[in-house]
Write a protein that holds these residues in place. Sequence first.
Motif, PDB file in Angstrom:
ATOM      1  N   SER A 117       7.903   9.045  -4.799  1.00 27.34           N
ATOM      2  CA  SER A 117       8.178   7.736  -5.095  1.00 27.34           C
ATOM      3  C   SER A 117       9.631   8.171  -6.037  1.00 27.34           C
ATOM      4  O   SER A 117      10.687   7.410  -5.920  1.00 27.34           O
ATOM      5  N   ALA A 173       2.723   3.680   1.678  1.00 26.52           N
ATOM      6  CA  ALA A 173       1.645   4.709   1.652  1.00 26.52           C
ATOM      7  C   ALA A 173       0.202   4.664   1.853  1.00 26.52           C
ATOM      8  O   ALA A 173      -0.675   5.396   1.732  1.00 26.52           O
ATOM      9  N   PRO A 219       8.197   1.290   1.712  1.00 30.18           N
ATOM     10  CA  PRO A 219       7.492   1.401   0.747  1.00 30.18           C
ATOM     11  C   PRO A 219       7.313   0.072  -0.157  1.00 30.18           C
ATOM     12  O   PRO A 219       8.427  -0.911   1.008  1.00 30.18           O
ATOM     13  N   TRP A 220       6.123  -0.504  -0.024  1.00 33.15           N
ATOM     14  CA  TRP A 220       4.429  -0.560   0.277  1.00 33.15           C
ATOM     15  C   TRP A 220       3.975  -0.265   0.637  1.00 33.15           C
ATOM     16  O   TRP A 220       3.192   0.627   0.401  1.00 33.15           O
TER      17      TRP A 220
END
Length: 790
Positions: A511, A550, A546-547
């Motif tokens: 991030s 992930a 993202p997200w």
Amino acid sequence: MAAPTTSLFAQAQAASNIDPIPSSSAFGTPVHPVQPKPTSSATNPSVLSISLPPATLRPLAFRIFTKKHNLTLTSSALQAIADFIGTHCGSGWRGEGLAEKVLDELARAWKKGGGSVIVSSEHGDLGGALRNIEGCMTGGRIDHQRTLSRQSSLVLDRGLPIAAPIKPRNLSRGDSQSSLGLTTMDLEDDGNDPRTKDPRSWLRIVDAFEQPRFIYNATQRHFESAGRSASLLPGPTRRTTLLRDRYQLVHQRLLRNEAFQTSSVALSRSKVLQASSSEIAMSQQAYKLTPVANLLGRSGSTHVLLGLLGNSPTGDLILSDLTGSIALDLEHARPVPEDGAWFTPGMIVLAEGLYEEEESNSGPGLAGDGGVGGTIGGRFYVASLGGPPCERREVTLGVSDNGKGNDAIAAGGFGWVDFLGVGSERATGSSMRSLEKKVLGKQDSLTAPSGRARIIVVGEVNLDSANTLDALKQILGVYANEPAEQTPMTFILVGNFTRYAVLSGSGSGGSIEYKEYIDSLASSLSEFPTILEASTFVFVPGDNDPWASAFSAGAAAALPKRAVPEMFTSRVKRAFNSANSEAEKPASRYLKGEVIWSTNPSRLTLFGPAQELVIFRDDMSGRLRRKGLHFRPIDDPDVVGANSPSRSDGMMAEHEDESNGRRINVEQTVEDAQSVLPDPIPKASAHPSIPLDVHAARKLVKTILDQGCLSPFPLTDRPVLWDYGTALNLYPLPTAFILVDPDVPPFALTYEGCHAMNPGALVAPGKRRVAQWMEYDARTRKGKPREIRF
């Protein structure tokens, strides 16, 4: 709650004026009734109030508010108006035409006072308008002698000035779903305000998660609201509902096609499907669809089936519809058109061929006559395989050209359905197109500069690449050097914003690194304040952002995909706020610049239903090449089953070679085989004179638009959020379709009235320091690929 009969519009009379003999049915009428004492002034005639249900008033209110004044009533506003008319007009509201005059006066007052297109009683403006009308009524009628005039007296509130809105208002999505045919834009622009002449005033970005969800009702043959709250984790029945709704949408579209409409004249049978563009041309016979379940007992007969391609548990290719499934044999099948479209499991296709039942039952197993899960015994030998014909946007919405240069409403279609919450075609389409011509100018005046009518699309903006920001600055510099009034109204930047999936342990980091990439983008944009303060920037994410990245680790994420989280985008918004505050421009020139982080896919509307653009980021061409069915080449009749897609490769470790009886180890054969790149087009191509890039683009666009879905793949290959599957539908066809696929060279072509574009990657692969992008002109509704060296 019953309202008093006369207290709302007449002063209370003195006690001496009250009739001592009540009018109740318990008393008889006296022979010599008591005469009231004469009064010095005449009183207002009384009206016997009634209880008027809102459902009874709805047809008249719809005709006055929606069809005449382009307004939409909410249920609470309709209830308040029904109570008002029942109290003040009484039983003569319909017979004497009292309600129609009150509704017309109320609609004029609402628009005069700058009210929004949705009339609601929640803000108190409606109550003020009703009180003003109440003071002008006598005996259920509007007395114009008690007011100044319609142009000056009926305002929403005596303390509020009359002012026309200068820009469209942003309304909640809940209001847009409350009725069909509404619009979230004011159709009356102030001619004295230059901002209403800016096309950005009529621009809307429709989020995939906020888009109205409509389901086609096959029984009643119309669209209706989903009627249930959407969930990211719905029940398992929603998966079946997703596939069924998609099939019914294609099925009703197919039945509207002329090739499937039975003629009253007996015509001869046509045995082979013929296709020209997206239309299946009838050689002399209207085709008739046969449900899969109706094949039982009809061995040896020829049929046309419509169904979903899939794989059975035994590895066979099957075709499924709402009645059952049937195994397919594509050994002698030919695609329609020849090498003109892709066919993969998960697509809805048309198959014409011969049905043959099995001679003997092979047992109760998966491939037996009994079938499993509705599988029909036997096999369907396909002769022709094609996609469902596409339907033009004008046909879907019921709009046709009346020969005078204006659009006219035609019979049929779904013109009253507000698919995007920006107004339906029947309610606002004609007015919005007139406004479009007024703001953008005539479409045939190609000599005039496009200027503000341009939309710039930049694809595959990999911020973790060293050359990306340099290429982006070079593109922005091209438009920063133009006059301020010629600045494009919208810039669309499409991901992936990193080359590798973030937050998944890959090369693009976590991030913190992703936030730094976005901050570097903000710094680069800050160098062009004249563009930021006059344009709208739209950011559409990819699978590496993202997200979702992930969890997917770079694989295909579930669609639709949410926007980039706000925690990463604060610096970009700060850059726009700084540009708007420091810009030295009069307040009446343009709207302030703005940045919108949208979803994937995303939709852009211009002038309500007049123009619709779909933006979608996906590596679709690669998935089609991996999953597509391969047919036997025309010039190779000796190949019987090598390219047959009816059996999945790799399902069995070994298989029997019938020519010599020996067993072949398939795994060893695959290991010893050499990799050979297949030709993009067979040697006997049906389009020998068309360049390979153009042919590949046409093949890709035809496949997507014919399917009417952005993800025509099995849910195991491209996951879809079941409750938001309607956001992936391409029905009706958009005005323009922007597919960002970096594996395909840039193209711009038109198919069935829909202009499809692909800007390609920002940094052109295979070229040294060349930036490429797409420039769409909303005036001509055409795109043009552009490139520049940096």
